[in-house]
Design an enzyme around this catalytic site. Sequence first.
Site, PDB file in Angstrom:
ATOM      1  N   ASP A  53     -24.950  27.109  78.292  1.00 41.47           N
ATOM      2  CA  ASP A  53     -24.027  27.631  77.262  1.00 41.47           C
ATOM      3  C   ASP A  53     -23.081  28.696  77.806  1.00 41.47           C
ATOM      4  O   ASP A  53     -22.673  29.607  77.060  1.00 41.47           O
ATOM      5  CB  ASP A  53     -24.816  28.169  76.050  1.00 41.47           C
ATOM      6  N   LYS A 110     -28.771  25.749  94.046  1.00 40.72           N
ATOM      7  CA  LYS A 110     -29.776  25.287  93.092  1.00 40.72           C
ATOM      8  C   LYS A 110     -29.609  26.136  91.845  1.00 40.72           C
ATOM      9  O   LYS A 110     -30.404  27.040  91.587  1.00 40.72           O
ATOM     10  CB  LYS A 110     -31.210  25.507  93.613  1.00 40.72           C
ATOM     11  N   HIS A 164     -25.971  23.110  98.931  1.00 42.59           N
ATOM     12  CA  HIS A 164     -27.347  23.629  98.947  1.00 42.59           C
ATOM     13  C   HIS A 164     -27.669  24.517  97.746  1.00 42.59           C
ATOM     14  O   HIS A 164     -28.775  25.066  97.647  1.00 42.59           O
ATOM     15  CB  HIS A 164     -27.559  24.392 100.261  1.00 42.59           C
TER      16      HIS A 164
END
Lengths: 176, 176
Positions: A127, A122, A120
């Site tokens: 870099d 996100k 779940h």
Amino acid sequence: RPVREVLFFPSKPSCTEALLAEAESPDNTPVPCPCPLPRGDCAFSRLLRHLLSARRSLELCLFAFSSPQLGRAVRLLHRRGVRVRVVTDAQYMALKGSQIGLLRHAGIQVRHDQESGFMHHKFAIVDRKMVITGSLNWTTEAIQNNRENILIMEDAEYVQPFLEEFERIWEFYDPL
Amino acid sequence: RPVREVLFFPSKPSCTEALLAEAESPDNTPVPCPCPLPRGDCAFSRLLRHLLSARRSLELCLFAFSSPQLGRAVRLLHRRGVRVRVVTDAQYMALKGSQIGLLRHAGIQVRHDQESGFMHHKFAIVDRKMVITGSLNWTTEAIQNNRENILIMEDAEYVQPFLEEFERIWEFYDPL
Ligand SMILES: [Zn+2]
Ligand SMILES: [Zn+2]
């Protein structure tokens, strides 16, 4: 000064064509987009801009990824030589509109869970020094219609744990 | 030193009874819980502990809230005199297991959206100086089964925008 931004959604509708076209071919003057959307800064264009700042690596750990503009941005980073790795949720990946198939087709490494719970997260790591994380799934629906937040942070204390979490999941989802 | 924590889920199963019982009646020695779960620190107990540190105010902006332990913690803060305000998503609120009805019943102020998009935030603000935010919905399912993250931050640069977002939504959802 480290980047420290909080962005809220829904984002105002705005045209991101110039941003993407310039990233795709920095030497050409972009053809003006004929669409009627307003130009200018918004939460979504700021998200895109930070993502497009990647020069070396991009780790994505995303429950849902169906935004065509974000998919286009990730593919162009891959073509530019950025090392892109994607982890996603198997249940969502199969849904219509997912960008995951296009990413794989472009040669981007993708791994997904084999678990009963949802993957779940996100978040994105640019870099190895900037984390983008929050409630926002990378879908047009969420970007345009939901109340959502993302944080964009360069504080090492916040970035480092997300890097470690990504590597843990990446190894764990190794299909071999 | 400001709190700067990143917690990952799923959380190891662990017994939080002592933590909650002590917060409910700090003067009594808590009766030992008979359950077989291990004691000790885990991501979920750390979340609970930070939440229970509230002394003056608690703002909750939660898409989904069904964890009985978190519901119990919020009700005890309300009884302790902490000013609790809750914003939630109307679609989710109606689902079985939602804690929202119990919060309202306890006299806690709750407002919900009237919008078509989701109120998809999952953040809490403690005493106007600590924000808890991430991918984690406040459900047992998410806590125990999903891969999730939360940040716990006292940096004013991150807390302030969430406070403003809460007040904006609180006013916007005013039923009057
Ligand atoms: Zn356009
Ligand atoms: Zn117990």
